[in-house]
Design an enzyme around this catalytic site. Structure first.
Site, PDB file in Angstrom:
ATOM      1  N   GLY A  82       8.039 -33.467 -18.862  1.00 53.33           N
ATOM      2  CA  GLY A  82       6.941 -33.395 -19.821  1.00 53.33           C
ATOM      3  C   GLY A  82       7.391 -32.665 -21.068  1.00 53.33           C
ATOM      4  O   GLY A  82       6.965 -31.537 -21.331  1.00 53.33           O
ATOM      5  N   GLU A  87      21.476 -32.701 -18.311  1.00 53.09           N
ATOM      6  CA  GLU A  87      21.301 -34.150 -18.355  1.00 53.09           C
ATOM      7  C   GLU A  87      22.613 -34.834 -18.742  1.00 53.09           C
ATOM      8  O   GLU A  87      22.911 -35.931 -18.303  1.00 53.09           O
ATOM      9  CB  GLU A  87      20.214 -34.495 -19.375  1.00 53.09           C
ATOM     10  CG  GLU A  87      19.968 -35.984 -19.508  1.00 53.09           C
ATOM     11  CD  GLU A  87      18.816 -36.257 -20.460  1.00 53.09           C
ATOM     12  OE1 GLU A  87      17.837 -36.844 -20.016  1.00 53.09           O
ATOM     13  OE2 GLU A  87      18.901 -35.862 -21.633  1.00 53.09           O
TER      14      GLU A  87
END
Lengths: 388, 327
Positions: free
Chosen positions: A126, A242
């Site tokens: 989010g 990531e």
């Protein structure tokens, strides 16, 4: 530059390879929906039970406690074995989990890490908002402190697997301090009252992501990771992960796609109609160039990982790898489309049309190609920011 | 196979000491004086280069070398590319593996590249070549897609000088008689790696020059590097350099293991050639009007890149070689 795989590591590799060959799911992975989530969780559970989950995660939270090298070997062998993408488990395994390991409290680690490794709890992201995409620090979803809780109002977008997730890594504005100085990183229970989730259909036809709305959603203050208003630094760590070892899996997958493309060019007729496509000089030249670019992508990643082994926190250099990947995945799928001709227009036969459409996401999600170029320019090369 | 692509302590030391020598004795500014062209400045520094151990770096100690591997040679070649050192240095490093290792390592013999003017299909007819900085060379390295041959300097008698597009290299035309090409060809994998390293280094130098200029040149009230049109061009240059150099290091690290995959070095050279050409073009563009002048050194990078990408058969030969490696 030197080969550093030890005898022990080579042994580990052989062990990993043997297990994967015997255990990689043979049934195809569902394209979307709850069936896909269940498939991803079951496969994660299977890895956990055999002792292969969280290779470099701490032992006390269910990991193996091994080094980055073993983690890398695992990812390499995983992709080589044709194992399915981590899918619904991706954010937990590659974002939320690693962030908690370096920035979370002991209580947070104990509560959340085992659930990720066991495939019991799905995480989603989010970060982005309808009004805060590339300019993430302008985010406006607010969280006011009320007793022992934060009360959240606003909206998040591009939340992959949002409808199936149990928890969310959520960036909220906790004070009036300007931009990145007033942001906190919190763990949001997706079952909380006041959350509404609307799926978004992508141009490929798949429905991976959603928009999430928060209407007075109460989140315990104990769920803040790091300090209140200190979330920007936590988020930067998240985005660094990531681009870490997990991206190796995507790259090996791309290398396999490239091999399939070369194999395809050896089978289908070329433009002359008299010989196979690869006999055509222009086609052969493009295939060779793409193959070299895939090799460079993998070598750049090996270079980044070599650096990370010395410097622990992934730096802005990861943007170079992400830029290369984002451009290359599109070029490869676009070339496949040219190569296939009219066949490529039929969906349901081969996977190429779907993958061509999906390839566009790589240059947008997680940072557009343009933002990555800005970051490379400013943080790797030291060029000045534009005057506002 | 896990490889560590960061330089080892020894490799970093080699890169530092060779880079410092080049910066001191052979800076790019040397080209302002035509007396330094055609490799003349390098010839004056040749004994110093030999003392650094450059020419026998990857040759075993028994044969008179230093005993390192191709990975260490790559560090030298990359530094050479940054300073646009005469290609004769690379040719000599390769020659030390093919011929009289001790003499090349000691700096008493020197080799130069011979590049066929037409696609090379075999050594049964006279081969017309370009010689590069070959004045006084003891041997010529005939580099072709079919392999490399080291032939005596006398095998190409009476070369006729031509005016090269790259005015800083001495270019001449000559013909190598087929009877000179007798020994079996060695593969050109080492040459591919060292040329890839040179061209990666060249692309790096063009990037550095562009970035430095973009930080200080101001227009519209701010440094031009603040504008995305320039910033993004620099980011693309950085990506090309990073990709080419990473692949070169990867292929070099694996070359020593005995099981390199076919085409790895060819991939490195293809990417490095494109990086060198594209970065030197972008550097000229980022320098604007100054980039188009003779006074700015920007054009030297482009001209040298254009010369070197032709060695070993050029882009299309490399693309063929890469696909040959795919089953």
């Amino acid at each position: 530059m030197r080969i550093i795989e030890t005898r022990e590591e080579a042994g580990f590799r052989a062990e990993v390879r043997e297990w994967l060959v015997a255990n990689v799911p043979r049934e195809p992975r569902p394209h979307e929906g709850l069936a896909q989530r269940d498939f991803d969780c079951a496969w994660q559970r299977c890895q956990y039970e055999a002792g292969w989950a969280g290779i470099s995660w701490p032992r006390e939270y269910g990991g193996r406690g091994l080094s980055l090298t073993e983690q890398l070997i695992w990812h390499e062998e995983y992709s080589r074995a044709g194992a399915p993408p981590s899918g619904a488990m991706f954010i937990g395994l590659s974002h939320g989990g690693p962030t908690l390991i370096v920035k979370g409290s002991d209580a947070q680690k104990a509560r959340y890490l085992p659930g990720i490794l066991k495939g019991e709890e799905v995480w989603c992201q989010g970060f982005s908002e309808p009004g805060a995409g590339s300019d993430l620090a302008s985010l406006r979803t607010t969280a006011e402190i009320d007793g022992d809780d934060l009360v959240v109002n606003g909206s998040k977008i591009w939340t992959t697997y949002g409808i199936f997730a149990d928890f969310q890594e959520l960036l909220v504005r906790t004070s009036d301090k300007p931009r990145h100085k007033g942001i906190s990183w919190v763990i949001c229970d997706m079952k909380s009252p006041g959350i509404e989730i609307r799926p978004i259909k992508a141009m490929s036809g798949l429905t991976h992501f959603c928009q999430v709305f928060y209407d007075d959603v109460r989140i315990p203050l104990a769920n803040v990771v790091g300090e209140i208003d200190g979330g920007w630094g936590v988020a930067m760590a998240t985005l660094g992960f990531e681009r870490g070892t997990a991206s190796v899996a995507h790259q090996i997958e791309l290398a396999r796609t490239m091999d399939h493309l070369v194999a395809l060019a050896r089978e289908i007729p070329g433009p002359s109609g008299e010989s196979v496509a690869i006999a055509d000089a222009a086609i052969a030249a493009e295939l060779a160039t793409l193959k070299a670019e895939v090799a460079a992508l993998q070598a750049m990643t090996a270079m980044s990982i070599s650096r990370n082994m010395r410097e622990a926190i992934p730096g802005a250099e990861g943007n170079l790898v992400a830029l290369q990947f984002g451009q290359l995945v599109r070029r490869i799928h676009a070339f496949a489309f040219t190569l296939l001709g009219p066949e490529a227009l039929e969906r349901g036969g081969t996977d190429w049309p779907l993958q061509y459409l999906e390839s566009f996401k790589w240059g947008i999600g997680g940072g557009t190609l343009e933002i990555r170029r800005n970051t490379i320019g400013e943080r790797v090369l030291g060029l000045p920011k534009a005057k506002g | 196979m896990i490889v560590d692509l960061m330089p080892t302590d020894d490799q970093a030391m080699i890169a530092d000491s060779v880079g410092a020598f080049f910066a001191d004795r052979l800076p790019v500014e040397r080209f302002r004086d035509p007396a330094n062209w055609y490799g003349a400045a390098e010839m004056s520094a040749w004994s110093g280069l030999a003392e650094l151990g450059i020419f026998g770096l990857g040759v075993s100690a028994e044969r008179g070398g230093v005993g390192y591997a191709v990975a260490e040679e790559v560090m030298v070649a990359s530094a050479a590319g940054r300073f646009l050192i005469s290609p004769t240095l690379i040719a000599t490093m390769i020659a030390a593996h093919l011929g009289d290792a001790g003499a090349y390592a000691a700096g008493t013999k020197r080799a130069a590249f011979a590049n066929p003017l037409r696609p090379f299909i075999g050594a049964n007819a006279p081969v017309d070549v370009h010689l590069i900085d070959a004045g006084g060379a003891d041997a010529l390295l005939l580099a072709t897609p079919l392999g490399a041959w080291l032939v005596p300097g006398s095998a190409a008698p009476d070369p006729s000088p031509v005016i090269g597009m790259d005015e800083t290299v001495g270019l001449s035309r000559a013909t190598i008689a087929p009877e000179a090409i007798v020994a079996p060809a060695s593969d050109f994998a080492r040459g591919e790696l060292l040329l890839a390293a040179y061209l990666s280094g060249l692309s790096r130098a063009a990037l550095d020059m562009a970035v430095e200029y973009a930080k200080v040149r101001e227009q519209f009230g701010q440094p031009i590097g603040a504008f995305q049109a320039i910033k993004h061009a620099c980011a693309d240059m950085a990506l090309r350099t990073k990709g080419a150099f990473s692949q070169t290091c990867y292929a070099a690290a694996r070359a020593g293991t005995g099981d390199p995959e076919p085409g790895e070095a060819a991939c490195a050279l293809l990417l490095a050639g494109e990086a060198a050409l594209e970065n030197s073009r972008a550097n000229i563009q980022i320098h604007g009007g100054m980039g188009f002048t003779d006074e700015s050194p920007a054009h030297h990078f482009l001209k040298r890149a254009q010369t070197l990408v032709l060695l070993g058969g050029g882009k299309h030969a490399l693309q063929r070689r890469i696909l040959e490696g795919v089953a």
